[in-house]
Design an enzyme around this catalytic site. Structure first.
Site, PDB file in Angstrom:
ATOM      1  N   GLU A 166      43.252  39.472  36.033  1.00 46.15           N
ATOM      2  CA  GLU A 166      42.822  40.460  37.021  1.00 46.15           C
ATOM      3  C   GLU A 166      42.858  39.905  38.443  1.00 46.15           C
ATOM      4  O   GLU A 166      41.916  40.062  39.211  1.00 46.15           O
ATOM      5  CB  GLU A 166      41.425  40.986  36.669  1.00 46.15           C
ATOM      6  CG  GLU A 166      41.396  41.644  35.293  1.00 46.15           C
ATOM      7  CD  GLU A 166      40.084  42.340  34.945  1.00 46.15           C
ATOM      8  OE1 GLU A 166      39.034  41.901  35.430  1.00 46.15           O
ATOM      9  OE2 GLU A 166      40.129  43.317  34.184  1.00 46.15           O
TER      10      GLU A 166
ATOM     11  N   ARG B 230      28.981  44.726  37.936  1.00 45.16           N
ATOM     12  CA  ARG B 230      28.515  45.388  36.711  1.00 45.16           C
ATOM     13  C   ARG B 230      27.014  45.203  36.491  1.00 45.16           C
ATOM     14  O   ARG B 230      26.544  45.142  35.346  1.00 45.16           O
ATOM     15  CB  ARG B 230      29.286  44.889  35.482  1.00 45.16           C
ATOM     16  CG  ARG B 230      30.788  44.894  35.628  1.00 45.16           C
ATOM     17  CD  ARG B 230      31.325  46.231  36.060  1.00 45.16           C
ATOM     18  NE  ARG B 230      32.785  46.192  36.262  1.00 45.16           N
ATOM     19  CZ  ARG B 230      33.475  47.232  36.721  1.00 45.16           C
ATOM     20  NH1 ARG B 230      32.867  48.357  37.064  1.00 45.16           N
ATOM     21  NH2 ARG B 230      34.776  47.143  36.867  1.00 45.16           N
TER      22      ARG B 230
ATOM     23  N   ARG C 296      37.972  31.217  29.885  1.00 48.32           N
ATOM     24  CA  ARG C 296      37.968  32.584  29.349  1.00 48.32           C
ATOM     25  C   ARG C 296      39.364  33.012  28.884  1.00 48.32           C
ATOM     26  O   ARG C 296      40.366  32.718  29.545  1.00 48.32           O
ATOM     27  CB  ARG C 296      37.427  33.570  30.375  1.00 48.32           C
ATOM     28  CG  ARG C 296      35.974  33.294  30.710  1.00 48.32           C
ATOM     29  CD  ARG C 296      35.457  34.200  31.802  1.00 48.32           C
ATOM     30  NE  ARG C 296      34.925  35.465  31.337  1.00 48.32           N
ATOM     31  CZ  ARG C 296      35.337  36.651  31.744  1.00 48.32           C
ATOM     32  NH1 ARG C 296      36.350  36.754  32.588  1.00 48.32           N
ATOM     33  NH2 ARG C 296      34.757  37.745  31.319  1.00 48.32           N
TER      34      ARG C 296
ATOM     35  N   GLU D 156      31.813  35.651  23.874  1.00 46.29           N
ATOM     36  CA  GLU D 156      31.216  36.276  25.058  1.00 46.29           C
ATOM     37  C   GLU D 156      30.809  37.710  24.735  1.00 46.29           C
ATOM     38  O   GLU D 156      31.641  38.520  24.338  1.00 46.29           O
ATOM     39  CB  GLU D 156      32.218  36.261  26.229  1.00 46.29           C
ATOM     40  CG  GLU D 156      31.670  36.881  27.507  1.00 46.29           C
ATOM     41  CD  GLU D 156      32.607  36.722  28.715  1.00 46.29           C
ATOM     42  OE1 GLU D 156      33.416  35.773  28.742  1.00 46.29           O
ATOM     43  OE2 GLU D 156      32.523  37.572  29.625  1.00 46.29           O
TER      44      GLU D 156
ATOM     45  N   GLU E 146      28.065  47.872  30.901  1.00 48.08           N
ATOM     46  CA  GLU E 146      29.125  48.394  31.766  1.00 48.08           C
ATOM     47  C   GLU E 146      29.724  49.693  31.228  1.00 48.08           C
ATOM     48  O   GLU E 146      29.852  50.672  31.954  1.00 48.08           O
ATOM     49  CB  GLU E 146      30.219  47.337  31.915  1.00 48.08           C
ATOM     50  CG  GLU E 146      31.436  47.849  32.674  1.00 48.08           C
ATOM     51  CD  GLU E 146      32.541  46.803  32.828  1.00 48.08           C
ATOM     52  OE1 GLU E 146      32.344  45.646  32.409  1.00 48.08           O
ATOM     53  OE2 GLU E 146      33.587  47.161  33.387  1.00 48.08           O
TER      54      GLU E 146
ATOM     55  N   ARG F 111      47.955  45.771  25.275  1.00 49.45           N
ATOM     56  CA  ARG F 111      46.980  44.870  25.886  1.00 49.45           C
ATOM     57  C   ARG F 111      46.120  44.147  24.846  1.00 49.45           C
ATOM     58  O   ARG F 111      45.719  42.999  25.045  1.00 49.45           O
ATOM     59  CB  ARG F 111      46.111  45.695  26.843  1.00 49.45           C
ATOM     60  CG  ARG F 111      44.998  44.928  27.475  1.00 49.45           C
ATOM     61  CD  ARG F 111      44.381  45.727  28.605  1.00 49.45           C
ATOM     62  NE  ARG F 111      43.009  45.298  28.817  1.00 49.45           N
ATOM     63  CZ  ARG F 111      42.182  45.830  29.693  1.00 49.45           C
ATOM     64  NH1 ARG F 111      42.583  46.826  30.466  1.00 49.45           N
ATOM     65  NH2 ARG F 111      40.958  45.380  29.831  1.00 49.45           N
TER      66      ARG F 111
ATOM     67  N   HIS G 131      38.013  53.194  25.917  1.00 48.85           N
ATOM     68  CA  HIS G 131      38.405  53.227  27.323  1.00 48.85           C
ATOM     69  C   HIS G 131      38.717  54.644  27.811  1.00 48.85           C
ATOM     70  O   HIS G 131      39.806  54.909  28.329  1.00 48.85           O
ATOM     71  CB  HIS G 131      39.626  52.314  27.550  1.00 48.85           C
ATOM     72  CG  HIS G 131      39.558  51.566  28.843  1.00 48.85           C
ATOM     73  ND1 HIS G 131      39.559  52.209  30.065  1.00 48.85           N
ATOM     74  CD2 HIS G 131      39.471  50.240  29.122  1.00 48.85           C
ATOM     75  CE1 HIS G 131      39.490  51.301  31.033  1.00 48.85           C
ATOM     76  NE2 HIS G 131      39.422  50.096  30.488  1.00 48.85           N
TER      77      HIS G 131
ATOM     78  N   LYS H 201      37.519  32.011  34.969  1.00 50.93           N
ATOM     79  CA  LYS H 201      38.412  33.159  34.793  1.00 50.93           C
ATOM     80  C   LYS H 201      39.670  32.836  35.588  1.00 50.93           C
ATOM     81  O   LYS H 201      39.614  32.733  36.816  1.00 50.93           O
ATOM     82  CB  LYS H 201      37.738  34.425  35.314  1.00 50.93           C
ATOM     83  CG  LYS H 201      38.626  35.663  35.333  1.00 50.93           C
ATOM     84  CD  LYS H 201      37.807  36.920  35.663  1.00 50.93           C
ATOM     85  CE  LYS H 201      38.688  38.151  35.760  1.00 50.93           C
ATOM     86  NZ  LYS H 201      37.913  39.391  35.975  1.00 50.93           N
TER      87      LYS H 201
ATOM     88  N   ASP I 235      37.976  45.178  25.961  1.00 49.58           N
ATOM     89  CA  ASP I 235      37.058  44.873  27.052  1.00 49.58           C
ATOM     90  C   ASP I 235      35.676  45.482  26.869  1.00 49.58           C
ATOM     91  O   ASP I 235      35.356  46.469  27.514  1.00 49.58           O
ATOM     92  CB  ASP I 235      37.662  45.383  28.374  1.00 49.58           C
ATOM     93  CG  ASP I 235      36.831  44.958  29.574  1.00 49.58           C
ATOM     94  OD1 ASP I 235      35.945  44.112  29.392  1.00 49.58           O
ATOM     95  OD2 ASP I 235      37.080  45.468  30.676  1.00 49.58           O
TER      96      ASP I 235
HETATM   97  O1  GCW Z   1      34.910  44.294  31.864  1.00 49.91           O
HETATM   98  C1  GCW Z   1      35.759  43.928  32.908  1.00 49.91           C
HETATM   99  C2  GCW Z   1      35.018  44.323  34.125  1.00 49.91           C
HETATM  100  C3  GCW Z   1      35.219  43.428  35.306  1.00 49.91           C
HETATM  101  C4  GCW Z   1      35.053  41.986  34.845  1.00 49.91           C
HETATM  102  C5  GCW Z   1      36.103  41.686  33.799  1.00 49.91           C
HETATM  103  C6  GCW Z   1      35.957  40.289  33.235  1.00 49.91           C
HETATM  104  C7  GCW Z   1      34.108  40.148  36.020  1.00 49.91           C
HETATM  105  O2  GCW Z   1      35.351  45.641  34.441  1.00 49.91           O
HETATM  106  O3  GCW Z   1      34.262  43.777  36.263  1.00 49.91           O
HETATM  107  O4  GCW Z   1      35.138  41.074  35.916  1.00 49.91           O
HETATM  108  O5  GCW Z   1      35.962  42.562  32.719  1.00 49.91           O
HETATM  109  O6  GCW Z   1      35.300  40.160  32.211  1.00 49.91           O
HETATM  110  O7  GCW Z   1      36.486  39.358  33.797  1.00 49.91           O
END
Ligand code: GCW
Length: 662
Positions: free
Chosen positions: A281, A158, A314, A377, A383, A326, A511, A277, A355
């Site tokens: 994901e 990003r 996180r 954060e 992004e 979500r 989104h 993290k 997000d």
């Molecule tokens: O915003 C999303 C992004 C990912 C990112 C994730 C996160 C680092 O698309 O690229 O990964 O969040 O914050 O962990």
């Protein structure tokens, strides 16, 4: 007007333009005395020696003793002040003495004096009155960290401004001198931590070889008051250590981390800690072993605690098994763990529950975990907000979040008070910004993106500053002190976030961006392997209406907020327009407060998005000749691109949503 490339950022020392102020400064500053002998004192000297002659247009010598009226930086403080200032706070005070007038910039440490020196320079840069100064400033938040999502191969997740500034492959033998300028910039706005690598972590970040590289950076950063943090890979005991598990409850695993922590602190005695993290994901984490987030965080916290390190754990998790919405997942997962974390753990939540969207309501976790210090954060890198093409000043967005009232302790329980620790009586506090820097000559890709780096630092230091004040400072330092130019640019900046929201996701939509890279519109996207990675999941357009029903008759995400917010968000009548489609599935012919139907309002907003960019473009065009040609042209080109993209958003979204409107 000379061309400029933006490299100097806001530390662009040009001669003061106001003649009265210039005379005032020349009168007050005949010499500079910096008594300290530390590396930090040397940095202070170098900065003042660079800045003052340039700002004043006359030599301002450094001397051992004051000559005439003098600036004295780093002298000691009284016992009473000592306690008020803490480690990083500073005082700036004027004194008259027989030998001449003095301006003292003081603090308990050389780092505090450095912060004060930059503050003083800022006063000159914005051409403020320095007569009779008597000010005390100390940070409201303890850890103020820039998080770099930099990979070891030099790419940046990003990142939209080139490659990693670190040049891992050259470290530790060669350190790019540019990193000193990065550190100066951070120090000038009060940032005190740098997390070097991506939270999607490469296990190799913790090898002996990489740690030596990190140590070289830490040594460079130290005199600027910046500590280094790293993002470890949770399964490192297996990948690097050859263990057959990374279960945090396994003693062999815990002792592997303890030894790793010892190794890190041997190389980096002031190491800040880990940003993690986990179970998010695809990243490994404690849940892979049936252990909890608290188990994982505490195990790392125990390894760091003897050395004074912290864990930023996180809360960006959204396991579909937890909830089909979500937006609810993180709060559902973390609230039951409140009270179980070690004192040196922060749970770190993004500003909103999805997000880093152009606009989200604040993350309900901030009102829900009273026993755990919560780190906020923010994403400085854009992004989802047009990357390095869009002009978007994020100061306004962050203020909206910080000033949001959680009502956790009744009215006045703002997110800012949760984060600075005052609401829940936590001594420790932390804010993290995902950096927007890279190897581009102008650091951030877009000249105006520098403002967001700047605003993050200033708000992290003092979240009570207004977005406008911060913009005003930044404009004066970066562009010009000409009041007409300041006003014009401020008008652009202060409307720019709302313009971005209108362009992409008005009325609480979220989104809708193109898959993967997240630039440009694709509201119909429905091809992802997870439902909640699809755009249709978020907007739920159908013949009945538009929006995600998170009311009490829908997913009931509203229940995660305290009263009276819960009720306010729950009812279609009282839900603020800006969050309408976040919380409700609204009929197309529903009339909003404006008197327009939803469909009419949506068309109006997308048109306003385009008009907002046109307005910025017109203002910027009017500044031609008052801004250097190189930067003026660069920004003009970006605005042109932004306009094209805004039109595409309007067309794509209205065409797409229009199909559902009968
Ligand atoms: O915003 C999303 C992004 C990912 C990112 C994730 C996160 C680092 O698309 O690229 O990964 O969040 O914050 O962990």
């Amino acid at each position: 007007m000379n061309n400029e490339d933006g490299y100097e950022l806001w530390l662009r020392y040009r001669q003061v333009s106001d003649t009265e102020r210039l005379a005032q400064y020349r009168h007050a500053l005949n010499s500079i005395v910096v008594p300290g002998a530390s590396a930090t004192a040397a940095i202070i000297k170098a900065e003042l020696a660079r800045a003052l002659p340039a700002l004043l247009g006359v030599p301002v010598p450094l001397s051992h003793e004051p000559v005439g009226n003098a600036l004295v930086v780093g002298a000691s403080v009284s016992e009473a002040d000592r306690r008020r200032l803490g480690e990083e706070g500073f005082l700036i005070r004027c004194h008259q003495s027989e030998g001449g007038d003095r301006i003292f910039v003081t603090g308990n440490t050389d780092i505090a004096a450095l912060r004060g020196a930059f503050h003083f320079l800022r006063l000159l840069q914005i051409e403020g009155d320095i007569r009779g100064l008597d000010l005390l400033s100390r940070p409201r938040i303890q850890h103020r960290i820039l998080a770099h999502w930099d990979n070891l191969d030099g790419s940046i997740e990003r990142g939209y401004a080139g490659r990693s500034l670190w040049h891992w492959e050259e470290l530790p033998a060669r350190i790019d001198p540019r990193i000193h300028d990065y550190a100066r910039a951070c120090a000038s706005i009060g940032i005190n931590g740098v997390c070097l690598n991506n939270v999607n972590a490469d296990p190799r970040i913790l090898t002996a070889e990489t740690l030596e590289k990190a140590a070289a950076l830490a040594a460079l950063f130290r005199p600027y008051g910046l500590r280094v943090y790293l993002s470890p890979f949770f399964a490192a005991p297996m990948v690097l250590g050859g263990l057959d598990s990374s279960d945090p409850r396994d003693l062999a695993v815990a002792s592997w981390w303890q030894r790793k922590a010892e190794e890190i602190y041997r190389l980096i005695p002031d190491f800040g800690g880990f940003q993690v993290k986990a179970n998010s994901e695809g990243q490994p984490g404690p849940q892979d072993y049936g252990a909890t987030h608290a188990d994982g965080a505490n195990m790392l916290a125990d390894a760091l605690a003897p050395h004074g390190g912290i864990v930023l754990w996180r809360a960006f998790v959204y396991d579909v098994a937890i909830d089909a919405d979500r937006a609810k997942c993180a709060t559902k997962e973390f609230v039951p763990l409140d009270g179980q974390f070690r004192p040196n753990v922060f749970v770190q939540a993004k500003n909103g529950p999805i997000d880093f969207q152009p606009r989200e309501p604040f993350h309900p976790l901030f009102g829900a975990m009273r026993h755990t210090p919560l780190a906020l954060e923010l994403q400085i890198t854009q992004e989802y907000l047009g990357q390095s093409v869009y002009l978007v000043y994020l100061g306004e967005m962050w203020k909206e979040v910080l000033e949001s009232d959680t009502y956790a302790e009744g009215p006045g329980s703002t997110v800012a008070r949760v984060v600075d620790g005052s609401l829940n009586h936590h001594a420790a506090s932390c804010i993290v910004g995902v950096a927007n820097t890279g190897s581009d000559r102008n650091w951030c890709g877009h000249h105006f993106a520098q403002a967001n780096w700047y605003a993050f630092g200033r708000l992290a230091w003092d979240h009570t500053l207004s977005a406008e004040t911060i913009a005003d400072e930044w404009i004066r330092m970066t562009w010009s002190n000409d009041q007409a130019v300041v006003n014009a640019i401020k008008t652009m900046m202060l409307g720019s976030w709302q313009t971005c929201v209108n362009t992409m996701t008005p009325l609480g939509l979220h989104h809708l961006m193109q898959e993967g890279h997240h630039y440009g519109p694709d509201p119909g996207f429905n091809g992802a392997r997870r439902a909640d990675w699809n755009n249709v999941y978020f907007h739920r357009a159908d013949s009945m209406g538009l929006g995600f029903d998170r009311s009490s008759t829908g997913s009931n995400a509203v229940s995660q907020y305290h009263s009276p917010l819960r009720e306010q968000f729950d009812s279609l009548e009282t839900c603020p327009d800006k969050y309408l489609l976040w919380f409700h599935h609204v009929p197309w012919d529903y009339r909003l407060r404006s008197g327009r139907t939803l469909w009419e309002e949506l068309q109006m907003r997308y048109a306003a998005g385009v008009a907002g960019v046109e307005r910025m473009r017109a203002i910027w065009a009017s500044l031609q000749g008052r801004i250097d040609p190189q930067r003026h042209t660069h920004v003009s080109q970006r605005l042109e691109q932004q306009l094209g993209n805004a039109r595409l958003w309007r067309q794509t979204c209205l065409d797409y949503f229009g199909q559902f409107v009968r």
